[in-house]
Design a protein around this motif. Structure first.
Motif, PDB file in Angstrom:
ATOM      1  N   PHE A 199      58.898  37.366  22.685  1.00  0.00           N
ATOM      2  CA  PHE A 199      59.547  37.414  21.375  1.00  0.00           C
ATOM      3  C   PHE A 199      58.575  37.146  20.229  1.00  0.00           C
ATOM      4  CE2 PHE A 199      62.923  36.720  24.385  1.00  0.00           C
ATOM      5  CZ  PHE A 199      63.938  37.530  23.908  1.00  0.00           C
ATOM      6  N   THR A 200      57.374  36.653  20.549  1.00  0.00           N
ATOM      7  CA  THR A 200      56.355  36.403  19.518  1.00  0.00           C
ATOM      8  C   THR A 200      55.034  37.019  19.959  1.00  0.00           C
ATOM      9  OG1 THR A 200      55.538  34.338  20.508  1.00  0.00           O
ATOM     10  CG2 THR A 200      57.443  34.171  19.017  1.00  0.00           C
ATOM     11  N   ARG A 201      54.117  37.195  18.995  1.00  0.00           N
ATOM     12  CA  ARG A 201      52.788  37.725  19.318  1.00  0.00           C
ATOM     13  C   ARG A 201      52.063  36.796  20.282  1.00  0.00           C
ATOM     14  NH1 ARG A 201      52.850  42.854  18.680  1.00  0.00           N
ATOM     15  NH2 ARG A 201      53.877  43.422  16.741  1.00  0.00           N
ATOM     16  N   GLU A 202      52.245  35.488  20.073  1.00  0.00           N
ATOM     17  CA  GLU A 202      51.566  34.510  20.932  1.00  0.00           C
ATOM     18  C   GLU A 202      52.034  34.653  22.379  1.00  0.00           C
ATOM     19  OE1 GLU A 202      51.255  33.526  16.832  1.00  0.00           O
ATOM     20  OE2 GLU A 202      53.102  33.741  18.022  1.00  0.00           O
ATOM     21  N   GLU A 203      53.350  34.812  22.561  1.00  0.00           N
ATOM     22  CA  GLU A 203      53.900  34.988  23.915  1.00  0.00           C
ATOM     23  C   GLU A 203      53.368  36.264  24.558  1.00  0.00           C
ATOM     24  OE1 GLU A 203      58.259  32.785  23.473  1.00  0.00           O
ATOM     25  OE2 GLU A 203      58.114  34.966  23.348  1.00  0.00           O
ATOM     26  N   ALA A 204      53.295  37.338  23.766  1.00  0.00           N
ATOM     27  CA  ALA A 204      52.821  38.614  24.295  1.00  0.00           C
ATOM     28  C   ALA A 204      51.347  38.536  24.689  1.00  0.00           C
ATOM     29  CB  ALA A 204      53.041  39.725  23.266  1.00  0.00           C
ATOM     30  N   ASP A 205      50.537  37.953  23.814  1.00  0.00           N
ATOM     31  CA  ASP A 205      49.100  37.810  24.116  1.00  0.00           C
ATOM     32  C   ASP A 205      48.897  36.974  25.373  1.00  0.00           C
ATOM     33  OD1 ASP A 205      48.539  39.271  21.866  1.00  0.00           O
ATOM     34  OD2 ASP A 205      48.054  37.541  20.600  1.00  0.00           O
ATOM     35  N   LYS A 206      49.652  35.882  25.476  1.00  0.00           N
ATOM     36  CA  LYS A 206      49.523  34.989  26.627  1.00  0.00           C
ATOM     37  C   LYS A 206      49.937  35.695  27.913  1.00  0.00           C
ATOM     38  CE  LYS A 206      51.114  30.555  28.457  1.00  0.00           C
ATOM     39  NZ  LYS A 206      52.225  29.610  28.495  1.00  0.00           N
ATOM     40  N   ALA A 207      51.065  36.435  27.880  1.00  0.00           N
ATOM     41  CA  ALA A 207      51.559  37.126  29.078  1.00  0.00           C
ATOM     42  C   ALA A 207      50.559  38.173  29.569  1.00  0.00           C
ATOM     43  CB  ALA A 207      52.909  37.775  28.783  1.00  0.00           C
ATOM     44  N   LEU A 208      49.993  38.933  28.634  1.00  0.00           N
ATOM     45  CA  LEU A 208      49.026  39.964  29.028  1.00  0.00           C
ATOM     46  C   LEU A 208      47.761  39.326  29.599  1.00  0.00           C
ATOM     47  CD1 LEU A 208      48.697  43.049  29.036  1.00  0.00           C
ATOM     48  CD2 LEU A 208      47.455  42.839  26.876  1.00  0.00           C
ATOM     49  N   GLN A 209      47.289  38.269  28.957  1.00  0.00           N
ATOM     50  CA  GLN A 209      46.099  37.547  29.428  1.00  0.00           C
ATOM     51  C   GLN A 209      46.328  36.992  30.835  1.00  0.00           C
ATOM     52  OE1 GLN A 209      43.113  36.633  27.726  1.00  0.00           O
ATOM     53  NE2 GLN A 209      42.376  35.217  29.300  1.00  0.00           N
ATOM     54  N   GLU A 210      47.488  36.339  31.047  1.00  0.00           N
ATOM     55  CA  GLU A 210      47.768  35.741  32.352  1.00  0.00           C
ATOM     56  C   GLU A 210      47.880  36.801  33.439  1.00  0.00           C
ATOM     57  OE1 GLU A 210      51.308  33.450  31.768  1.00  0.00           O
ATOM     58  OE2 GLU A 210      50.215  31.667  31.060  1.00  0.00           O
TER      59      GLU A 210
END
Length: 421
Positions: A157-168
């Motif tokens: 739902f946020t850019r931070e969540e998206a960046d983290k999910a892709l990185q992980e």
């Protein structure tokens, strides 16, 4: 008949419970099973991916039918192995199980045959995926391509969540090789619905629909799990929507698999979202769902063994399959910390005070240790209440769930609440 069920979860316990109603069955084995399957079958200490040992056991114990529960062995080709040994087996071959084993394969199949699904793009390179991600509106969904025990999907739902999910997923390899490739797709809004179907090539015999609850906490909050509870039927979803899903999604997908030279034989499970534009496909699974099976099979009035045999014999189109009007609600009791890290080996109390008249108790992550039933997984038990309607079934499930205790027990308190609004 002698039957071997492969798996260790609540789904396998429910399958064995359903098969036991057939008097032609002489013996059921479960490999490796759990503390619950041990009450209905002989547990065998062989893992789901130990194909040579499983085939050898089937040969030495005159197994007449093998039923495969989980996704991993199906994707790895267990059905092909048993077929090569001339042992009857229920489930899709490896090339058909890819509809679950690879989300990219599944999405590309749907795109090719114009079957409704969310818009998407696929990536093998992190930098390219990251650049695309930054251009997309929120919320957005990121999926590992391969199997990840129901946890390789992030709704961001946020850019931070998206960046983290892709990185992980792609860099940290939280899901191992399953995250070497990813699907980034649009977020679909609406009600979720699961429709499982017995399938043999182009013959599709849908089961009664169910609705799962993936997030770990009430109100659909927190990280996604393998499923915290489910219920069936779905009184708040019009039959026309269910029929549309079957005619526009499930049947065309079965035909598409035949056209691709990958005829599907087994249980095809459609995870759907009912959007303002109609039903769309979220995912396909190549087997009975868990915990959907725990509410669907108790409502099956027909003989499950006959359905399995008809599928294998190519006569699925000729048998009648009927369903009870009774409702079923499953509340999953999980371990503290699930779906992240959690303890095991904690004693469970209260099980000996529960009868099938109260509710069905399907074991998922349990084991027997020094004569005591203990926790042995993230999802520990599925408590299935039954009744003439959702409200009664739900009350039975929660009343029984509250009588079971172990350290750190957690469960959602709003399973099936959507059906009562």
């Amino acid at each position: 008949m002698n039957i071997l069920v492969v798996g260790r979860g609540g789904r396998e316990h429910a399958i064995i419970w359903s098969l036991k109603r057939n008097k032609k069955i002489k013996k059921i084995y479960c490999a490796p099973g759990n503390a619950g399957t041990a009450t209905l079958a002989d547990n065998i200490d062989i893992g789901e991916l130990e194909f040579p040992r499983l085939v050898k056991f089937a040969q030495e114990n005159a197994i007449d039918l093998v039923v495969v529960g989980p996704d991993d062995p199906l994707a790895a080709g267990i059905v092909d192995e048993f077929e090569a040994a001339a042992i009857p087996v229920y489930g899709p071959r490896k090339n058909a199980a890819e509809i679950e084993g690879s989300k990219i394969f599944m999405k590309d199949l749907l795109r090719k045959y114009n079957i409704p699904t969310a818009k998407y793009e696929t990536f093998t390179d992190y930098n390219a995926a990251n650049a695309y991600l930054k251009q997309q509106p929120l919320p957005i969904v990121i999926k590992a391509d391969g199997l990840a025990a129901g946890k390789g999907v992030a709704v961001c739902f946020t850019r931070e969540e998206a960046d983290k999910a892709l990185q992980e997923t792609m860099v940290d390899k939280s899901f191992g090789a399953a995250g070497d490739k990813v699907v980034i797709e649009e977020f679909l809004e609406g009600q979720e619905m699961s429709i499982l179907a017995f399938v043999d090539g182009e013959t599709v015999r849908p089961m009664s629909p169910a609705q799962d609850h993936k997030p770990v906490f009430d109100g659909d909050k927190g990280p996604n799990t393998g499923g915290m509870g489910t219920y069936s039927p779905l009184p708040h979803i019009p039959q026309a929507i269910i029929d549309e899903s079957i005619e526009n999604i499930i049947k065309p997908t079965a035909r598409a698999m035949v056209s691709e030279g990958r005829p599907f034989r087994g249980v095809l499970f459609a995870g759907l979202m009912i959007t303002k534009d109609g039903p769309k496909t979220i995912e396909f699974n190549a087997r009975f769902g868990d915990p959907e099976t725990q509410v669907v099979l108790p409502r099956l009035q027909s003989d499950l063994l006959e359905i399995f045999q008809a599928t294998i014999n190519g006569s699925l189109d000729k048998i009648d399959i009927s369903w009870s009007n009774e409702a079923a609600v499953c509340v999953v009791l999980a371990s503290e910390g699930y779906p992240s890290t959690y303890p095991k080996g904690l004693p469970i109390s209260g099980l000996d005070q529960i009868s099938d008249e109260d509710a069905l108790v399907f074991h998922a992550g349990t084991a027997i240790q020094d004569g005591q039933i203990v926790t042995n997984g993230g999802r520990v038990l599925g408590i299935v209440g039954r009744g003439p309607g959702i409200a009664e079934a739900r009350a039975n499930a929660y009343e029984t769930a509250n009588r079971i205790s172990y350290q750190g027990k957690q469960n959602r308190t709003d399973i099936a609440a959507k059906a009562l609004l």
